[in-house]
Design an enzyme around this catalytic site. Structure first.
Site, PDB file in Angstrom:
ATOM      1  N   THR A 162      54.621  34.790 -28.029  1.00 39.33           N
ATOM      2  CA  THR A 162      55.929  35.862 -27.924  1.00 39.33           C
ATOM      3  C   THR A 162      56.401  36.160 -26.398  1.00 39.33           C
ATOM      4  O   THR A 162      55.573  36.990 -25.942  1.00 39.33           O
ATOM      5  CB  THR A 162      55.735  37.091 -28.396  1.00 39.33           C
ATOM      6  OG1 THR A 162      55.703  37.285 -29.938  1.00 39.33           O
ATOM      7  CG2 THR A 162      57.192  37.942 -28.142  1.00 39.33           C
ATOM      8  N   LYS A 192      53.882  45.212 -24.494  1.00 36.43           N
ATOM      9  CA  LYS A 192      53.931  43.594 -23.486  1.00 36.43           C
ATOM     10  C   LYS A 192      55.753  43.186 -23.896  1.00 36.43           C
ATOM     11  O   LYS A 192      56.405  42.337 -23.970  1.00 36.43           O
ATOM     12  CB  LYS A 192      52.840  42.462 -23.630  1.00 36.43           C
ATOM     13  CG  LYS A 192      53.969  41.427 -23.389  1.00 36.43           C
ATOM     14  CD  LYS A 192      52.935  39.385 -23.527  1.00 36.43           C
ATOM     15  CE  LYS A 192      52.552  39.896 -25.156  1.00 36.43           C
ATOM     16  NZ  LYS A 192      52.929  38.990 -26.025  1.00 36.43           N
ATOM     17  N   LYS A 251      62.597  37.412 -31.640  1.00 38.07           N
ATOM     18  CA  LYS A 251      61.436  37.921 -31.872  1.00 38.07           C
ATOM     19  C   LYS A 251      62.219  39.712 -31.300  1.00 38.07           C
ATOM     20  O   LYS A 251      61.022  40.810 -32.005  1.00 38.07           O
ATOM     21  CB  LYS A 251      60.654  37.159 -31.640  1.00 38.07           C
ATOM     22  CG  LYS A 251      59.231  38.149 -31.485  1.00 38.07           C
ATOM     23  CD  LYS A 251      58.421  38.792 -32.278  1.00 38.07           C
ATOM     24  CE  LYS A 251      57.005  38.708 -33.101  1.00 38.07           C
ATOM     25  NZ  LYS A 251      55.811  38.780 -32.571  1.00 38.07           N
TER      26      LYS A 251
END
Lengths: 299, 299
Positions: free
Chosen positions: A104, A247, A179
């Site tokens: 990701t 993150k 995502k």
């Protein structure tokens, strides 16, 4: 096995390790690389007997002669390190090879790598996953993909070793932005779930009965079904770490800025998560968001 | 039917109307009251042939001789009006009668009415519902209940006419606080879902494919499954109205204050809903929260 491929796998962490194991089990030849050599050795010990597996000292060495390179590392910087430069995988691949990234990361680096691959005669798919460590171990991950139809046609047979739901969202970067949608949805949901647990507890309600009453209707969520009871019991040492969520949210908020989209609750909950990190909760599940809310007790 | 009761039903709105119809259908005798007489007449026209039904001019007249009084009105003031005073139901009931209130109101008035009933030799159950108009029509509501075991034992057979999931949460007021938990859970969930829809749209993603990718995992929710596509299509003229949600959130935030619980995202989203009301969206579904977010388009 006729569709067996030579696959370079970069990143043998809690996600990548079992994913590479599933590829071995499906009959592919795996040359694996991990930044920390000791973790690579223990991966080989756990999975090596399943099939044709060996280790490489650099991403470039792993990629040499590979049909497919698959990466599953930590963030943008980690991905740049395994892909670019003299030791990176991209320079070692022959034209026609396929690169699949399961990390990701930002949509920006996904689009950059897609362009770099295209210029080098390579194909690229950005393919972040959801389903966590349990999904990686069981081989039942959800995978959100960005790339061309041609790249997807080649990527799907390999990813099927560990993907139960593989969705081709769109062109380069679309896997990463999908995502981000996933993580944005979780932020406010987790914040209100936290407030609801504190409220119910302070009101002296039977937590199991409340869950039974509210989990069948419009307030239902995966997080409610899987985290209500652990949040009520102050249990957070499992699941998806707040450090990783922050993150991901950093990339999502950066992308929202690029898109000109306002995400006030996402940005607020990201700051709430910073408070939980400061309380020492960075490695705890995202449901530890509740820790920043004091327990009530005026009644 | 041996357990047939004389039931006074107060409030024949989009929820109460079909609920009273289900009671008739289950063999109970219904004396119904509605503040607006025309609505009572049309209720009688729709349901009257199903069983033993008649109308009353006041709550007191409806309640005279009733075994059970059931109310489903709008808010605290409406409930006080049908229960208290010379025309109210409570004064007309004989000791031993049971009062069930399905209105979503404050926990304070629920506890007050429970105490007033106890003093008069009556039993009281606060029993807000979820499942909306569709659940009322189909007789498949979820009901969250507060009251004594004895009161519940008498209330459940009647409520079974329209309740698919009936949970006894705890003592007086516990049904209302459980309903508040439900609404608190929806606030942040809907806020982040709104941001996610705007983000995905501005990123140019295929909205159906994103839904397919994210609805199987940790971001899943009932609202995502039932509202993602309508939010993407700017369709809001159905469902649970923002005006009603704000009424419910007012009671929830008042109760959180009483309990000494911090509910920052609930309070913020309540204010966001005020913005959508000011845009004329008060009668629209709670998913119209997305209207306050401008559509992106910097890319």
């Amino acid at each position: 096995m006729s569709d067996s491929k030579n696959i370079a796998f970069l990143g043998l962490g809690v996600m990548g390790g079992p994913m590479a194991g599933h590829l071995l089990n499906a009959g592919h030849s795996i040359t694996a690389y991990n930044r920390t050599a000791a973790r690579a050795e223990s991966w080989l010990k756990r999975f090596g007997t399943m099939g044709d597996a060996r280790l490489a000292d650099t991403p470039a060495e792993a990629a040499r002669g590979a049909d497919i390179v698959i990466s599953c590392v930590g963030n943008d910087d980690d991905l740049a390190q395994v892909m670019r430069g003299p030791d990176g995988a991209l320079g070692a691949l022959a034209p026609g090879a396929l690169v699949i990234d399961h990390t990701t990361v930002s949509a920006r680096i996904a689009r950059e790598l897609a362009a770099e691959c295209r210029a080098a005669g390579l194909e690229f798919v950005d393919a972040p996953v959801s389903g966590g460590q349990a999904g990686a171990e069981s081989g039942k991950l959800s995978i959100m993909c960005g790339g061309t139809e041609a790249a997807m046609a080649r990527a799907v047979p390999a990813m099927s070793a560990y993907g139960a739901r593989i969705v081709h969202i769109g062109g380069a970067g679309a896997g990463q932005t999908a995502k981000m949608v996933n993580q944005i949805c979780i932020t406010g949901l987790m914040a209100s779930l936290s407030e609801a647990v504190r409220f119910a507890d302070a009101a002296g309600l039977d937590m199991d009965k409340v869950l039974e009453a509210v989990s069948g209707g419009a307030a239902q969520s995966w997080q409610m079904e899987h985290r209500w009871q652990t949040m009520a019991a102050d249990e957070f040492d499992f699941g998806f770490a707040i450090d990783w969520m922050r993150k991901d949210l950093g990339y999502a908020i950066e992308e929202a800025r690029t898109l000109g989209v306002s995400v006030p609750v996402t940005a607020l909950v990201d700051q709430f998560y910073a408070e939980v990190q400061a309380m020492g909760g960075g490695r705890q599940d995202t449901s530890a968001l509740i820790r920043r809310l004091p327990k009530g007790g005026a009644r």
